[in-house]
Design an enzyme around this catalytic site. Structure first.
Site, PDB file in Angstrom:
ATOM      1  N   TYR A  36     -34.753  28.168 -18.075  1.00  0.00           N
ATOM      2  CA  TYR A  36     -35.581  27.389 -19.163  1.00  0.00           C
ATOM      3  C   TYR A  36     -37.300  27.756 -18.890  1.00  0.00           C
ATOM      4  O   TYR A  36     -37.935  28.170 -20.069  1.00  0.00           O
ATOM      5  CB  TYR A  36     -35.110  26.108 -19.502  1.00  0.00           C
ATOM      6  CG  TYR A  36     -35.952  25.335 -20.688  1.00  0.00           C
ATOM      7  CD1 TYR A  36     -35.505  25.493 -21.842  1.00  0.00           C
ATOM      8  CD2 TYR A  36     -37.004  24.611 -20.578  1.00  0.00           C
ATOM      9  CE1 TYR A  36     -35.700  24.927 -22.779  1.00  0.00           C
ATOM     10  CE2 TYR A  36     -37.670  23.868 -21.626  1.00  0.00           C
ATOM     11  CZ  TYR A  36     -37.076  24.263 -22.990  1.00  0.00           C
ATOM     12  OH  TYR A  36     -37.563  23.534 -23.651  1.00  0.00           O
TER      13      TYR A  36
ATOM     14  N   LYS B 133     -39.626  30.295 -21.538  1.00  0.00           N
ATOM     15  CA  LYS B 133     -40.648  29.483 -22.112  1.00  0.00           C
ATOM     16  C   LYS B 133     -41.906  30.308 -21.590  1.00  0.00           C
ATOM     17  O   LYS B 133     -43.062  30.439 -22.604  1.00  0.00           O
ATOM     18  CB  LYS B 133     -40.711  27.974 -22.134  1.00  0.00           C
ATOM     19  CG  LYS B 133     -39.472  27.263 -22.696  1.00  0.00           C
ATOM     20  CD  LYS B 133     -39.360  27.417 -24.181  1.00  0.00           C
ATOM     21  CE  LYS B 133     -38.406  26.705 -24.955  1.00  0.00           C
ATOM     22  NZ  LYS B 133     -38.178  27.125 -26.265  1.00  0.00           N
TER      23      LYS B 133
HETATM   24  P1  NAP Z   1     -31.955  20.350 -30.247  1.00  0.00           P
HETATM   25  O1  NAP Z   1     -32.218  19.235 -30.950  1.00  0.00           O
HETATM   26  O2  NAP Z   1     -31.248  20.430 -28.995  1.00  0.00           O
HETATM   27  O3  NAP Z   1     -32.060  21.722 -31.224  1.00  0.00           O
HETATM   28  C1  NAP Z   1     -31.738  22.911 -30.767  1.00  0.00           C
HETATM   29  C2  NAP Z   1     -31.847  23.760 -32.061  1.00  0.00           C
HETATM   30  O4  NAP Z   1     -31.780  24.993 -31.617  1.00  0.00           O
HETATM   31  C3  NAP Z   1     -30.633  23.441 -32.816  1.00  0.00           C
HETATM   32  O5  NAP Z   1     -30.822  23.484 -34.328  1.00  0.00           O
HETATM   33  C4  NAP Z   1     -29.570  24.579 -32.731  1.00  0.00           C
HETATM   34  O6  NAP Z   1     -29.146  24.987 -33.960  1.00  0.00           O
HETATM   35  C5  NAP Z   1     -30.740  25.755 -32.422  1.00  0.00           C
HETATM   36  N1  NAP Z   1     -30.076  26.796 -31.544  1.00  0.00           N
HETATM   37  C6  NAP Z   1     -29.423  26.863 -30.470  1.00  0.00           C
HETATM   38  N2  NAP Z   1     -29.089  27.914 -30.008  1.00  0.00           N
HETATM   39  C7  NAP Z   1     -29.067  28.641 -31.483  1.00  0.00           C
HETATM   40  C8  NAP Z   1     -28.853  30.300 -31.478  1.00  0.00           C
HETATM   41  N3  NAP Z   1     -28.180  30.982 -30.661  1.00  0.00           N
HETATM   42  N4  NAP Z   1     -29.069  30.717 -32.738  1.00  0.00           N
HETATM   43  C9  NAP Z   1     -29.592  29.871 -33.597  1.00  0.00           C
HETATM   44  N5  NAP Z   1     -29.881  28.389 -33.422  1.00  0.00           N
HETATM   45  C10 NAP Z   1     -29.816  27.988 -32.187  1.00  0.00           C
HETATM   46  O7  NAP Z   1     -33.559  20.624 -29.356  1.00  0.00           O
HETATM   47  P2  NAP Z   1     -35.234  20.366 -29.658  1.00  0.00           P
HETATM   48  O8  NAP Z   1     -35.594  19.380 -28.758  1.00  0.00           O
HETATM   49  O9  NAP Z   1     -35.134  20.304 -31.507  1.00  0.00           O
HETATM   50  O10 NAP Z   1     -35.707  21.772 -29.503  1.00  0.00           O
HETATM   51  C11 NAP Z   1     -36.263  22.612 -30.400  1.00  0.00           C
HETATM   52  C12 NAP Z   1     -37.339  23.735 -29.525  1.00  0.00           C
HETATM   53  O11 NAP Z   1     -38.217  22.975 -29.100  1.00  0.00           O
HETATM   54  C13 NAP Z   1     -36.388  24.495 -28.395  1.00  0.00           C
HETATM   55  O12 NAP Z   1     -36.879  25.640 -28.420  1.00  0.00           O
HETATM   56  C14 NAP Z   1     -36.959  23.518 -27.273  1.00  0.00           C
HETATM   57  O13 NAP Z   1     -36.750  24.624 -26.168  1.00  0.00           O
HETATM   58  C15 NAP Z   1     -38.448  23.275 -27.775  1.00  0.00           C
HETATM   59  N6  NAP Z   1     -38.718  22.174 -26.948  1.00  0.00           N
HETATM   60  C16 NAP Z   1     -38.198  20.967 -27.107  1.00  0.00           C
HETATM   61  C17 NAP Z   1     -38.739  19.774 -26.441  1.00  0.00           C
HETATM   62  C18 NAP Z   1     -38.296  18.489 -26.293  1.00  0.00           C
HETATM   63  O14 NAP Z   1     -38.811  17.505 -25.607  1.00  0.00           O
HETATM   64  N7  NAP Z   1     -37.309  18.167 -27.177  1.00  0.00           N
HETATM   65  C19 NAP Z   1     -39.941  20.010 -25.518  1.00  0.00           C
HETATM   66  C20 NAP Z   1     -40.391  21.466 -25.332  1.00  0.00           C
HETATM   67  C21 NAP Z   1     -39.983  22.319 -26.135  1.00  0.00           C
HETATM   68  P3  NAP Z   1     -27.147  24.615 -33.855  1.00  0.00           P
HETATM   69  O15 NAP Z   1     -27.324  23.042 -33.714  1.00  0.00           O
HETATM   70  O16 NAP Z   1     -27.092  25.000 -35.374  1.00  0.00           O
HETATM   71  O17 NAP Z   1     -26.546  25.251 -33.199  1.00  0.00           O
END
Ligand code: NAP
Length: 250
Positions: free
Chosen positions: A158, A162
């Site tokens: 990961y 990133k």
């Molecule tokens: P999440 O709730 O797990 O949601 C992940 C999203 O990514 C879902 O909408 C999922 O869509 C989509 N996704 C996964 N694989 C995919 C694919 N192959 N094609 C299209 N869509 C795909 O995660 P989140 O926390 O909202 O994270 C969103 C972004 O922020 C990510 O890039 C994550 O790495 C980043 N981020 C999050 C955090 C945190 O603390 N939450 C911190 C730093 C960075 P489906 O459900 O439709 O499959």
């Protein structure tokens, strides 16, 4: 949120059925943008986001596409441009984790995380840039993580994906700047979504103690930074990493 600052703009948000992507889609729409709500598996949730936008007087449509496929992304972006006429804003948000210690990490878990997070972001930039260069206008916002800056035990795949997004962002910013396209990274800290809900309580309270602002982030905190970079307020910002982490990493 400043309503109307994105009036007439067309946006794609990947992974917009839930979490940060959902908040970004809703905030962009509230600011006036027409939104293509991408999902991979969460069809019902993506449709609910579209319904919420439409019920509030906006315009949106849901599209299924696995961002790790170059060809599927190409078809998806073409469809959006055909439907809405142009493409102004791209938020490369879709992401996955497959955590584990390096010594035990499988090749499949490494590849999946790189394919969705890093290659998926490349696919988005690659397919959006063609249209944005024609328009001489575009705003690309890639979602990285503070882990891409610091590294993190148990998240080598990961963190690599990133960190790669940051290099990809800076390179694209250099290539596309002269065409009126900005490319930036938003690096969230700990945001309360399904991705972080699975972490053990002990790990969460340890992380909480490292956040000067004294709380975990909400998806809306990240969405606000995305809207800012997508708007004219971000017009002279490119190639940057904007951390939205309550001061966790500095
Ligand atoms: P999440 O709730 O797990 O949601 C992940 C999203 O990514 C879902 O909408 C999922 O869509 C989509 N996704 C996964 N694989 C995919 C694919 N192959 N094609 C299209 N869509 C795909 O995660 P989140 O926390 O909202 O994270 C969103 C972004 O922020 C990510 O890039 C994550 O790495 C980043 N981020 C999050 C955090 C945190 O603390 N939450 C911190 C730093 C960075 P489906 O459900 O439709 O499959």
């Amino acid at each position: 949120m400043l309503t109307g600052i994105l009036e007439g703009k067309i946006a794609i948000v990947t992974g917009a059925g839930r979490g940060i992507g959902k908040a970004a889609a809703l905030s962009l729409a509230r600011a006036g943008a027409v939104v293509a709500v991408n999902y991979n598996h969460s069809a019902d949730q993506a449709q609910a986001v579209v319904n919420e936008i439409v019920n509030n007087g906006g315009r949106a449509k849901a599209w299924q596409c696995d961002v790790s496929s170059f060809d599927d992304c190409g078809a998806f972006f073409s469809d959006v441009i055909k439907e809405f006429g142009r493409l102004d804003i791209l938020v490369n948000n879709a992401g996955v984790t497959r955590d584990g210690l390096l010594m035990r990490m499988t090749e499949a878990d490494y590849d999946l995380v790189m394919d969705v997070n890093l290659k998926g972001t490349f696919h988005g930039i690659r397919h959006a840039a063609r249209q944005m260069v024609k328009q001489k206008y575009g705003r690309i916002i890639n979602i990285s993580s503070v882990v891409g800056i610091t590294g993190n035990g148990g998240q080598a795949n990961y963190a690599a994906s990133k960190a790669g997004i940051i290099g990809l962002t800076k390179s694209a910013a250099k290539e596309l700047g002269s065409r009126g396209i900005t490319v930036n990274t938003v690096a969230p800290g700990f945001i309360e979504t399904e991705m972080t809900a699975v972490l053990p309580e002990e790990q969460k309270s340890k992380l909480a103690s490292q956040i000067p602002l004294g709380r975990f982030g909400q998806p809306e905190d990240v969405a606000a930074a995305i809207v800012f970079l997508a708007s004219e307020y971000g017009a002279y910002i490119t190639g940057q990493v904007l951390q939205v982490d309550g001061g966790m990493v500095m």
